[in-house]
Structure formats: C-alpha cells, structure tokens
Design an enzyme around this catalytic site. Sequence first.
Site, short mmCIF file in Angstrom:
data_model
loop_
_atom_site.label_atom_id
_atom_site.label_comp_id
_atom_site.label_asym_id
_atom_site.label_seq_id
_atom_site.Cartn_x
_atom_site.Cartn_y
_atom_site.Cartn_z
N ASP A 1 49.16 38.48 103.96
CA ASP A 1 48.92 37.37 104.29
C ASP A 1 49.67 37.56 105.47
OD1 ASP A 1 49.17 34.76 104.62
OD2 ASP A 1 51.26 34.63 104.09
N ASP B 1 53.56 35.96 99.84
CA ASP B 1 55.23 34.85 99.93
C ASP B 1 54.63 34.02 98.57
OD1 ASP B 1 56.04 33.59 102.28
OD2 ASP B 1 54.22 34.30 102.19
N ASP C 1 49.23 32.07 97.81
CA ASP C 1 48.66 33.48 97.28
C ASP C 1 48.93 34.34 95.99
OD1 ASP C 1 48.86 33.92 100.30
OD2 ASP C 1 51.35 34.50 99.97
#
Length: 662
Positions: free
Chosen positions: A354, A555, A559
């Site tokens: 990410d 995080d 996700d």
Amino acid sequence: MKKKKINLRDIDTEKHAGEHTHDDGHNHSSPESVGKFKTYIPAIFSFVMLLAGIGLDYFDILFFKEWVRIIWYVVAYLPVGFPVIKEGWNSIKNGDFFTEFLLMSIATIGAFAIGEYPEGVAVMLFYAVGELFQNAAVNRAKSNIKALLDVRPNEALVYRNGAYVSVAPETVKIGEKIQVRVGEKVPLDGTLLSEKGSFNTAALTGESKPDTIQKGASVFAGSINLDGVVEIETTKEFKDSSIARILDMVQNATARKSKTELFIRKFARIYTPIVVFLAIGLTFVPYLLVDDYVFRDWLYRALIFLVISCPCALVISIPLGYFGGLGAASRNGILFKGASFLDSMTKVNTVVMDKTGTVTKGVFKIKDVVSGINLEPALSGVEGEAEFMKYLMAMEAQSTHPIARAILEYKAEGEDFKATKVSEIAGKGLKGTVNDKTVLVGNKALMNSNSIEVPSDTESIVESIVMVAIDNKFVGYVTIADELKEDAHQAIKEIRDSGISKIIMLSGDKDSITQQVAKELGIDWAKGGLLPEDKLTEVEKLKAQPGAKVAFIGDGINDAPVLAASDVGIAMGGLGSDVAIETADIIIQTDQPSKIARAIKIGRSTRSIVWQNIGLAFGVKIVVLILGAGGLATMWEAVFADVGVALLAILNAVRLQRMKWE
C-alpha cells in the site's frame, strides 16, 4: 531430549520469585539464581566421580576392584541417570514407548550389564549436559519475553470522585482519565490530554529514540513517560491494549510450528521404534550368520547403535532454531505470529505494498495555498490568503478526514470564522454557510455538479487538491501532500537486493499521486484509485501466476481483506489498525518499511541454520552408525554422534540470537 514449553505465566512467577530481598537491607542471592546453580550440581558431581573413577582405573588402585568399582560408577550414574529413567518410565505409563529417554536408558543400563561402566556414565552425563545446554538456550528465549513482561504496568492512577486513586489497570474503563508521572509506564492505551508529552516506546517498537507527541495524539500502554506529569483519556480496556496484544502474539508464536518442525517431530516418532528393533536385530541376527558369534560384542555394537541413532539433535535444535529466529525478529521490531511464517518469508518473490502509511507517513500537510482567483473585493489583496483559509478552515472544522486535520493546522491571524448548516456530500466534499455566504469545499466533482468553472491548470496537479467556491464562484484551492518515510528509498533498495523480483504498489489514493511515488521510489508497477475489493482482485491475479508467492504490506482497515488473501500478510505499525494487525501474519512494530527486507533476511537465516542442523545430524549419525555396526566405533564415538552433535546444533541455533541484522 524433550522440548520445553515456554509459558508466560510460569515466567512471570519466576520473575517475581527472583525479586525477593531480606529485611536486613542487603541483596542476597535470589531463589531463582540458587535454583539455577542447583540444576548443575548433579552433572558436576557425576563428572567429578567419572573422572576420579577413570583415574582409579588407569592407575590400577588396589581397592578399586569388583563391587567397589560397580558401586562407584552407579553412584556417579544415578544423579544424571535416574531423572532420565524416571522420564522414560512415565512416558511408557502414558503409552509413549519409543522416546529418546528409553533409548538412553537401554543403552546406558546395557553398558553397565556388559561391564562398560565408564561408558555408561559418560553417555548419560553428556546427555544431561545436553539438557543443560537446551535449558540455557530456552532460558535465553525466556529472558527476551521477560523483557516484555517487565513493561507491563501493574497500577494506574485514575481520576475518580475528585481525586487520583491507584487501581489495577484491569479495572479502568474506556473514557476514564488517568495520570502518568515521570518515569512511570503508561498503563492503558489512550489519547493525550496534556499539551505535549515525551515517551520511550522501545518495548513496543524496538525504536530507542524518544517519541514526542502533542495533545490529542495516541499514547500506548507500555510506553514510559519521560517528561513531566501527563494526563491521558483511555480509549481501550487493558486486555485490548498494545502491550497485552504483543504479549499474546509472542506466546502464540511459539505454538505455531513450521512444516519442517512438524515433520521432524513426526519423523522421530516413526524413526525411534525402527531404531530399537534394528538394535535388537543387530544383537541376535548375527548368531545365525557368523561362526564366531559373541553375544557381548554384538550387544555392545547394538548399544552403540542406539546411542548414535538417538534423534536428540533434530528434536531439540530445530525448534530452538525457529525460536531463535522469532526472538531475533522481536528484538528488531518484527513480530512473526508463528515459525511457519519464517518459512513463508523465504519463498516470497513478489512484494505488493500500500502507499499511505506504508511508504509514506500518512500525515498530510499543506503544500500550496492558491487564492485570489475570482475573489470578491473583501477577499482580495494582501490578506487574501488568510481570509481564504478562514473560510476553508471553518468548513473543515466539521470534518474528521485526515486532510481536514492538515488544513486545520494552518495558523491564521484574527478571529476564526464559524460555519453553519454544514452537510457532507458523499465522495465529493462539504457544503455549508460561512458569514452568510454559501461555501463549497471539495474535489472537482463537487465543483462540476454545481456548474462552477474550474481553472484548467488544476488538471496537471498531482497532489491531493481541495477546491473552494464561495457563492458559486471558484476562489482558490490548497494542495495537500503526504511525506515519504525516511527509510522508504532504503526499503525498496534492500527488498530488491534481497532477491525479490517484483515490487508493486496498490493504493486507494489518486492514480497520479500513486504513480509519482512509485516512480520516485523505483517501484516496478503501480496502480491507484483502488477500492479494497480492487486491491484484492489485483493480488489474486498475481497469486494465480505460476510460482508466485505474494507478500502484501498494508496498515489500514481497508487492507485487511488483502492481508488475509496474500501468501504472507505484513501489517505496518504494531500500533496501527487493530483489524490489520489481527489479520496479518507479520507485524512491523516500528512502522519502518526497511524492516521488510530484514524480515526476509531473518527468515532465510533461520531456515539456513535449521537445514545446517539437519544435515549435520544426519551426516554424522550415518557415518558413525556404519562404523558402529561394523564394530569400528566405540561408545565414545557414539557419545559424540549423539550428544556432541546435539550440542553443536544447539550452539548453531543460538547464533541467530546474536546475529547483527543492520
């Protein structure tokens, strides 16, 4: 040798037992240290008796004959032999017949039966020494966990009935106010009520640098207050706090075995009975095959065979190898949720990450303020930017978005404006009233839906942009940028240097920003503007490629689905999203992406040492087994093949806890 189960409750009891002092004001040896010394006494006694017996044999001392000699070696044998025989007997009573305890008992008692008393004592003595080495290695691992236990706070000063009272942290409820003095541990997770505070978070993150935070920021249980008395409003119960969660993960990690570890345990259960029957065959079958059969000689060979074939080195060193890897990772701010994930990291060849909160700080800041476009006279001139920002800030004060918090950090002189009738338009922005004027704050879609013309030069802006219109006139915009983490470039370089063939970025942020960050970091391929389900689809496509092993690093709550679906899920921030942490297989406690490459290195080193131990154990045993079956090896070679190899394997496994990973 049997593997010791590490239990946090036992460690805690040991820790408190070792803190006893006498009332005379002097520190004395703790029961714990005395207990440690006592564990060595049987081995020391047997060793001294064995050396003395060998010396008496060598010099052919007159009194050291027949029954005196037997009694001498029996006395030398019992301190180290009796516990093993007892353990073997208990295993048999529990239905587990073929254990290493049985092998060692048969071999040493057999040695006594044929008059090889020194060899019988030596085998059991070195076996006991191996146990002591194993205990030392396990205690080292325990001490690492004790370091975590030591940061568990045991009291909280909570504000009740007009005063601060000391209570157990478990009794504090969410929303209560607690006070933490200088040098004390923060007992529960919460939000800082004081203007600022400085905290040592090394126990949680492995980061030695003090963390200075401002009012409203999160504070985590286990942190140590370094500067002044602070007040905190609790946001979680004690059982859900950061330190409690980390302790739980450490304890559970020891229970999750790797495939190699599970295989060796199963192998030992099949291998041991085969060895016993082969030894019986080695004793009696030669009677049918050789002319000069001597029962004593073939029994001696069978006993050597038993000692050599004991699977101690494998059964001990492999779990210790993995535990060493888990300990090394923990000291580097990396939590593996089990030994199996150490193995999984060695197979990863595709890293997907990410953007926000992973390679960037996730802390937005104003980059540019552009005002004066179609401004009304009241907003033009030198003070145009300040007044423009007051309109924008009045609106954003009604929002909880991270970008809103960044805008509200702007310092504008004079009295703030107030916004009323503010409503949120999903996916577009805010609409409200400030100083009797209609104000729109949001993205280009919001402007277009209200037929407000937007300057064409905004099309080329890569950063996040917040546009403002007053009474249906476009009056300006601010650009918001997220900063790269200090080690972001280093992280990508080290991941690539570790042999990862493909590095990909998937982000929910706008594609132009994602592409810019990816280009700056040298990432192979990137895609932005993705919803959680889009990220999941992309990762599943990657996993479907032949030979692909995908690790995903994220995080946030969004996700979690991808963390669960990837071959290895890595959560950035042991103090971040609870959902991400619970779903991930590995936690990077320090929020540093450079720790990803370190996790790969630790996993590979652990696996390398485990296979070194397997190769060492099998290699030496096969050679000495052949020599023993042919009558070319004595009990002393058997001792080396069993206990010597076990000790070497243990020392090799302990190396993991001493390695430097910088």
